[in-house]
Enzyme design. Structure first.
Site, PDB file in Angstrom:
ATOM      1  N   CYS A   1      54.643  38.661 -31.302  1.00 11.22           N
ATOM      2  CA  CYS A   1      54.701  39.956 -31.976  1.00 11.22           C
ATOM      3  C   CYS A   1      55.698  39.925 -33.130  1.00 11.22           C
ATOM      4  CB  CYS A   1      55.113  41.043 -30.991  1.00 11.22           C
ATOM      5  SG  CYS A   1      53.947  41.302 -29.658  1.00 11.22           S
TER       6      CYS A   1
ATOM      7  N   CYS B   1      55.073  47.017 -28.199  1.00  8.79           N
ATOM      8  CA  CYS B   1      54.569  46.727 -26.848  1.00  8.79           C
ATOM      9  C   CYS B   1      55.749  46.674 -25.873  1.00  8.79           C
ATOM     10  CB  CYS B   1      53.785  45.418 -26.839  1.00  8.79           C
ATOM     11  SG  CYS B   1      54.809  43.931 -26.966  1.00  8.79           S
TER      12      CYS B   1
ATOM     13  N   CYS C   1      58.246  43.800 -26.440  1.00  8.22           N
ATOM     14  CA  CYS C   1      59.100  44.050 -27.601  1.00  8.22           C
ATOM     15  C   CYS C   1      60.127  45.134 -27.311  1.00  8.22           C
ATOM     16  CB  CYS C   1      58.252  44.420 -28.818  1.00  8.22           C
ATOM     17  SG  CYS C   1      57.315  43.010 -29.447  1.00  8.22           S
TER      18      CYS C   1
ATOM     19  N   ASN D   1      53.366  39.295 -36.930  1.00 11.16           N
ATOM     20  CA  ASN D   1      52.675  38.745 -35.770  1.00 11.16           C
ATOM     21  C   ASN D   1      52.007  37.426 -36.147  1.00 11.16           C
ATOM     22  OD1 ASN D   1      50.835  40.495 -37.286  1.00 11.16           O
ATOM     23  ND2 ASN D   1      49.355  40.205 -35.642  1.00 11.16           N
TER      24      ASN D   1
ATOM     25  N   GLU E   1      49.124  35.064 -34.349  1.00 11.00           N
ATOM     26  CA  GLU E   1      48.161  34.892 -33.263  1.00 11.00           C
ATOM     27  C   GLU E   1      47.845  33.424 -33.048  1.00 11.00           C
ATOM     28  OE1 GLU E   1      45.829  39.135 -33.829  1.00 11.00           O
ATOM     29  OE2 GLU E   1      44.784  37.293 -34.340  1.00 11.00           O
ATOM     30  N   ASN E   2      47.176  33.160 -31.932  1.00  9.82           N
ATOM     31  CA  ASN E   2      46.787  31.810 -31.582  1.00  9.82           C
ATOM     32  C   ASN E   2      45.466  31.894 -30.831  1.00  9.82           C
ATOM     33  OD1 ASN E   2      46.817  29.311 -29.699  1.00  9.82           O
ATOM     34  ND2 ASN E   2      48.385  28.895 -31.239  1.00  9.82           N
ATOM     35  N   ALA E   3      44.639  30.876 -30.931  1.00 13.85           N
ATOM     36  CA  ALA E   3      43.361  30.870 -30.226  1.00 13.85           C
ATOM     37  C   ALA E   3      43.562  31.011 -28.716  1.00 13.85           C
ATOM     38  CB  ALA E   3      42.588  29.591 -30.528  1.00 13.85           C
TER      39      ALA E   3
ATOM     40  N   GLU F   1      57.948  42.196 -33.953  1.00 13.35           N
ATOM     41  CA  GLU F   1      59.277  42.652 -33.563  1.00 13.35           C
ATOM     42  C   GLU F   1      60.103  41.503 -32.985  1.00 13.35           C
ATOM     43  OE1 GLU F   1      56.298  43.957 -32.889  1.00 13.35           O
ATOM     44  OE2 GLU F   1      56.475  46.021 -32.167  1.00 13.35           O
TER      45      GLU F   1
END
Length: 164
Positions: free
Chosen positions: A65, A104, A107, A54, A56-58, A67
């Site tokens: 994700c 999720c 995915c 994964n 992430e970003n602000a 997957e």
């Protein structure tokens, strides 16, 4: 990440290998906000192995994700012919504790797009692994039907049928 599997493996040994690779991939996750590190490793129908983590970003909605990162790596490497055979997903907290995380919805949709019969393995709340087919995770998935070419006259546009 791409690694060819050597020789034929039993399905259980193959899933064990993918689980270990998913754990390795989770260590590369960029998760400064949630602290949730997720890794995935998959085997394509051609026998190649790809991994993702994964990111992430602000601006939370543009994160990715693990997957789908692994699937994207596989599609980039194999092209439109990529088909998913198996995928393992695992997650850890910042302190290294195992978390029971299933894929999720987005995915799940991506997995069934490339392999509805693919083996999917992930952790249960008791820490044990569960193995299911991708289509069992998303039985009512979205399927885009391509329009059929017809010789029928098209319906008038709504704006044309409204009084002016």
């Amino acid at each position: 990440m791409r690694k060819p599997l050597s020789g034929q493996m039993s399905p259980m040994h193959e899933l064990t290998t993918l689980r270990a690779l998913a754990e390795q991939a989770s260590r590369q996750a960029y998760a400064p906000y949630s602290k949730l590190r997720v890794g995935a490793a998959l085997r394509s129908a051609s026998g190649q192995v790809y991994a993702g983590c994964n990111v992430e970003n602000a601006s939370f909605t543009i994160g990715n994700c693990a997957e789908r990162a692994a699937i994207a790596a596989a599609v980039q490497a194999e092209g439109q012919g990529f088909r998913l055979a198996a995928i393992a997903v695992t997650a850890f907290t910042a302190d290294g504790s195992v978390l029971p995380i299933s894929p999720c919805g987005a995915c799940r949709q991506a997995m069934v797009e490339f392999g509805p019969q693919a083996a999917v393995t992930f952790r249960q709340p008791d820490g044990d692994w569960i193995d299911v087919d991708a289509d069992a995770l998303l039985p009512f998935r979205f399927i885009l039907q391509q329009p059929q070419a017809t010789n029928a006259t098209p319906a008038p546009a709504l704006a044309q049928s409204l009084p002016g």
